[in-house]
Every structure is written in C-alpha cells, then in structure tokens.
Design a protein around this motif. Structure first.
Motif, short mmCIF file in Angstrom:
data_model
loop_
_atom_site.label_atom_id
_atom_site.label_comp_id
_atom_site.label_asym_id
_atom_site.label_seq_id
_atom_site.Cartn_x
_atom_site.Cartn_y
_atom_site.Cartn_z
N VAL A 96 0.74 -1.30 -0.04
CA VAL A 96 -0.21 -0.07 0.01
C VAL A 96 1.11 1.33 0.17
O VAL A 96 0.42 2.19 -0.68
CB VAL A 96 -1.05 -0.02 1.11
N ILE A 97 2.01 1.14 0.68
CA ILE A 97 2.83 2.54 0.61
C ILE A 97 3.51 2.62 -0.73
O ILE A 97 3.70 3.50 -1.06
CB ILE A 97 4.12 1.84 1.47
N HIS A 98 3.88 1.28 -1.51
CA HIS A 98 4.37 1.68 -2.73
C HIS A 98 3.33 2.16 -3.56
O HIS A 98 3.54 3.09 -4.41
CB HIS A 98 4.61 0.24 -3.15
N PHE A 105 2.70 -1.36 13.16
CA PHE A 105 4.03 -1.23 12.53
C PHE A 105 3.86 -0.39 11.16
O PHE A 105 4.43 0.13 10.62
CB PHE A 105 4.60 -2.55 12.22
N ALA A 106 2.85 -1.12 10.30
CA ALA A 106 2.48 -0.61 8.89
C ALA A 106 2.01 1.23 9.08
O ALA A 106 2.18 1.87 8.50
CB ALA A 106 1.40 -1.19 8.26
N ARG A 107 1.02 1.39 10.00
CA ARG A 107 0.64 2.74 10.35
C ARG A 107 1.89 3.88 10.63
O ARG A 107 1.83 4.74 10.29
CB ARG A 107 -0.33 2.80 11.55
N SER A 152 -0.17 9.52 5.18
CA SER A 152 -1.29 9.28 6.10
C SER A 152 -2.69 9.55 5.50
O SER A 152 -3.78 9.14 5.46
CB SER A 152 -1.08 10.06 7.19
N ASP A 153 -2.49 10.80 4.36
CA ASP A 153 -3.71 11.25 3.60
C ASP A 153 -3.98 10.39 2.38
O ASP A 153 -5.08 10.42 1.96
CB ASP A 153 -3.50 12.62 2.96
N LEU A 154 -3.10 9.40 1.84
CA LEU A 154 -3.34 8.51 0.93
C LEU A 154 -3.52 6.81 1.40
O LEU A 154 -4.04 6.17 0.73
CB LEU A 154 -2.45 8.32 0.01
N VAL A 155 -3.14 6.55 2.58
CA VAL A 155 -2.98 5.26 3.08
C VAL A 155 -3.82 4.83 4.54
O VAL A 155 -3.40 5.80 5.32
CB VAL A 155 -1.48 4.64 3.19
N GLU A 156 -4.71 4.13 4.51
CA GLU A 156 -5.37 3.60 5.75
C GLU A 156 -5.05 2.32 6.16
O GLU A 156 -5.23 1.42 5.22
CB GLU A 156 -6.66 3.83 5.56
N ILE A 157 -4.56 1.88 7.37
CA ILE A 157 -4.50 0.68 7.65
C ILE A 157 -5.41 0.37 8.75
O ILE A 157 -5.68 1.02 9.78
CB ILE A 157 -3.05 0.36 8.32
N ARG A 158 -5.98 -0.78 8.45
CA ARG A 158 -7.10 -1.31 9.34
C ARG A 158 -6.86 -2.80 10.03
O ARG A 158 -6.48 -3.66 9.30
CB ARG A 158 -8.56 -1.26 8.63
N VAL A 159 -7.24 -2.97 11.09
CA VAL A 159 -7.37 -4.44 11.91
C VAL A 159 -8.84 -4.81 11.55
O VAL A 159 -9.80 -4.39 12.09
CB VAL A 159 -7.21 -4.38 13.37
N GLN A 160 -9.02 -5.53 10.54
CA GLN A 160 -10.11 -6.10 10.08
C GLN A 160 -10.39 -7.12 8.94
O GLN A 160 -9.31 -7.46 8.09
CB GLN A 160 -10.90 -4.57 9.04
N ASP A 161 -11.31 -7.99 9.22
CA ASP A 161 -11.57 -9.17 8.54
C ASP A 161 -12.14 -8.67 7.06
O ASP A 161 -12.93 -7.77 7.06
CB ASP A 161 -12.52 -10.14 9.02
#
Length: 432
Positions: free
Chosen positions: A214-216, A237-239, A248-257
């Motif tokens: 997602v960062i790339h 770690f990812a956040r 942070s304005d382009l990438v969101e990391i969630r703990v989610q199924d």
C-alpha cells in the motif's frame, strides 16, 4: 525391570531406532547425549541427540511431527548441511500418526531398541510453540487466532528475517536483480502495474502485512490505498511506516476481516499471500466478497501458493509440522481450484504467471538472514520459535525447488455489464 543400554552402545541403538522409525537404510551418523557415535563420519545426514527424551518423541510420533518436535525443543540438531539433510529426510519421512500404524516387524525393532535405551514412557509435552486451535474452522475468531499465532511473533524478529522491505511473500528475481530488497520491490511494483494503478485510483490490499504494497502504491502511483490485516502488531507497524513516509492522507491501515469491509467499490484489489489462510470451504465466499467490492472493470490480483492437482494438501493433516507450528488451518489448493472459484464469482481471468523458482530463492534468502543473526533472533523471540522458522523456511524452499508446490499470480477483472474489461490488447502493454 528397567533396561538401560551400555553407554558404548547408545549411539548404535539410537541409529537402529531412527532407521526403524524412518523405514529406510539412509546412511546416518548419530551422536548421542553421552558422546557416543555410530555411523560413517561422512554420512549425508548427521544428527546430534542432546537428550534421551528425543527418543520418546520419535517412538510416539515416528514421522515429520516427531522429528520437528525434537528439533524445535532442542533435543536434536542437524550437524550436516541443513538443506541437504532435510532433502534426504523428506524423501523417507511418512505421515503416520504414531507407532500403532507402523509395520509390525518395524514396531518390534523399535521396541527392542527402545528397551535397550530405557526410552519408554509417556510422550513428552510438545514444545510451547505447538498450537491446536479450537472452535469452528475458518470462523472469524479462529482465523484471527491462527493469524495471531503466526504473525504476532514480533516485528523486530520479522525485520531480521525479511529485511527492510518487511515483505512476507514471494519476491520477483528479474534479470540483474541480486538483493532480496530489490526483488521484493520488483514484486510489489509488478502487482501495481498489473492492477493498472495510477493517481486517484482506490485499491484494497487484503492481508496487507506490514504495509509495503500500500505504501508503494501510494508513493509511486498516487493511489488511495486501504490495507486490512487481522494482526494488530502488523497494523501498528504499518501505520508507523505510513506516517513516516508522509502518506497518511493516501493510506489507511485497518485491523479488519476482509468479510467486514463495507466501503467499496474499489478500482483494484490485491491479495498477496493471504488466500492460503482462507480454506477450500470459504473460497467461494472469498471470491464473491472481493467481486462485490470492485467497480465494473476493476481488477483483482490474487497471489497465492498452490499444490499440484491430485496431491493432498498437507497443511491440515494432524501430523503436519506446518499445521501445528507455522500456519494453523492453512490450506493449499491447486491452481485450477483457485481459478474456478474466482471465475464462479463472476470474474474473468485475464493472466496467470507462475513464480515457483522465485519463491525458492526468496526462502533461501530469508534462511540466510536468520542464520546470520541467529543470536539476535533467539533474543527477540525464543530459541524454539527461531528453530521453527529455520525448519519451515528451509523445508519450504526445498519443496518449491522440487515442484511439489508452486506460487501463482492470477489477474482477473470484474467485467462491465456490457462485457468490457478495460484491458489492453497485449500483455506487453499491460505491464508497461
């Protein structure tokens, strides 16, 4: 009466016991806890048994699980070349569940050797790193526990093994690519190009790991990326990485199924090394959920390990080292099964690329990282956990090299109502 062997005969008796358990005349050299040895010094497999309890582990489970328990517990070490020794042993290890299923004559030989060594008794407690999950298979709770067992080992430990990219899937070793880091960046860039990412497009990464893709996607292509994982340690770690990159304005990391993602549609979805955790019974659900989350002409890139058609998947077997120690509930399916599930959900498969040899190279690079910094790996986790990772990665490299399993990128599209795909006419144009 208790029978105990004369120390001069311990190694010879152990050698006979191990050969009986393996059912082979494979040349072995054994070194016992008391210093006695047996077998040719140049044998292709040279084993050191540090504790007598290793014999009880082998008597109760004369298969890959018994040997794995010995190795993980530190009761047994391999003193010959690790990769070559595993290759030799894998050729002869069966998948019996215990001595009750061993041939009667072999069983009697084992009993005689065990009596001489005083090895009989209750089975030793399995190493702490072994796990058996409860609850309904592939329920959200059980899947979360399985993911936590494997991925919440410690981010520092994974950084040691995986290197700076923190990418835990098959790298792509193109012409001129020599470093693991470059090969991993080549892989995530290949995925981004196959998905047709560019500025403003919205991409979902299912099983995002430590956030490398997602960062790339955001940094190099300007995409808006959502990454979902079941591992809190990975998400934290990812956040942090996302914030450090100013994304942070382009990438969101969630703990989610993935089954709980509700904010589609997306222009593209990547699933890199995640489908192996889904399970055969859940593949239709998996494919349908991803289909419903895509826009018409949206693309799916499914990157997953596969087994040969007609060969049983061993990850779920009760004597499987991988199932008990590494990937609980993991299931490998043939490529055709995965393609069928994707097509049955409504996708059109447009491209399939096999990367088997690339994964063997990747795994060998990870093993080299682990062995080079072994003391640090033990400090960051435990000796048992480090042994699990060394054994599983080395054995997996050999399995890919033999062609017993493969890894494939399946690129598919959700066609529009009129049947358009939005794909270029040539593969060259697709990857440009």
């Amino acid at each position: 009466m208790k029978y105990v062997a004369n120390s001069q005969n311990n190694a010879s008796a152990v050698q006979a016991l191990v050969r009986a358990a393996l059912g082979t005349e494979l040349p072995l050299r054994i070194r016992c806890w008391d210093g006695t040895t047996a077998g040719p010094p140049d044998a292709p497999v040279r084993l050191a048994l540090h504790r007598r309890r290793a014999l009880r582990r082998l008597l109760w489970a004369p298969n890959e699980l018994g040997l794995a328990r010995c190795f993980v517990a530190g009761d047994l070490d391999v003193e010959s070349d690790f990769f070559d020794s595993l290759s030799q042993l894998e050729r002869v290890i069966g998948s019996q569940s215990g001595p009750l299923e061993v041939d009667r004559a072999v069983k009697w030989d084992m009993i005689k050797s065990g009596l001489r060594l005083g090895a009989f008794g209750l089975p030793p407690k399995p190493p702490a790193e072994e796990i058996r999950l409860g609850g309904r298979l592939h329920s959200k709770r059980r899947d979360a526990e399985a993911i936590s067992h494997h991925y919440d080992v410690g981010n520092d430990f994974y950084a040691l093994v995986l290197g700076p990219t923190m990418t835990y899937s098959c790298a792509v070793w193109g012409e001129g690519v020599e470093s693991l880091d470059d090969a991993q960046i080549a892989k995530v860039d290949l995925v981004a190009r196959k998905l047709g990412l560019d500025e403003g497009k919205r991409v979902l990464d299912v099983g995002c790991g430590w956030g490398t893709f997602v960062i790339h996607a955001a940094k190099q292509y300007g995409a808006h990326a959502v990454g979902v994982t079941l591992s809190q340690a990975q998400a934290d770690f990812a956040r942090k990485r996302v914030a450090e990159e100013g994304l942070s304005d382009l990438v969101e990391i969630r703990v989610q199924d993935y089954r709980d993602v509700r904010d589609g549609p997306f222009d593209a979805i990547s699933s890199i090394g995640m489908a192996e955790h889904v399970g055969l019974s859940m593949l239709p659900t998996y494919a349908k959920v991803l289909y419903d989350l895509l826009k018409p002409e949206g693309r799916l890139l499914n990157h997953a390990i596969s087994r040969k058609a007609g060969v049983r998947g061993r990850t779920g077997e009760r004597t499987s080292f991988i199932n008990r120690y590494v990937f609980p509930d993991g299931e490998l399916e043939p490529l055709g099964v995965m393609v069928d599930a994707i097509e049955d959900a409504g996708f059109e498969v447009r491209d399939v690329e096999a990367l088997r040899e690339h994964y063997a190279l990747t795994l060998r690079a990870w093993v080299a990282n682990l062995e080079t910094r072994w003391a640090d790996a033990v400090r960051l986790t435990s000796e048992g956990r480090a042994r699990v990772w060394r054994l599983y990665m080395a054995a997996s490299a050999l399995t890919f090299e033999r062609g017993s399993i493969g890894v494939n990128q399946v690129l598919a599209v959700r066609p529009s109502d009129s049947g358009t795909s939005g794909f270029p006419r040539t593969r060259t144009a697709l990857l440009s």
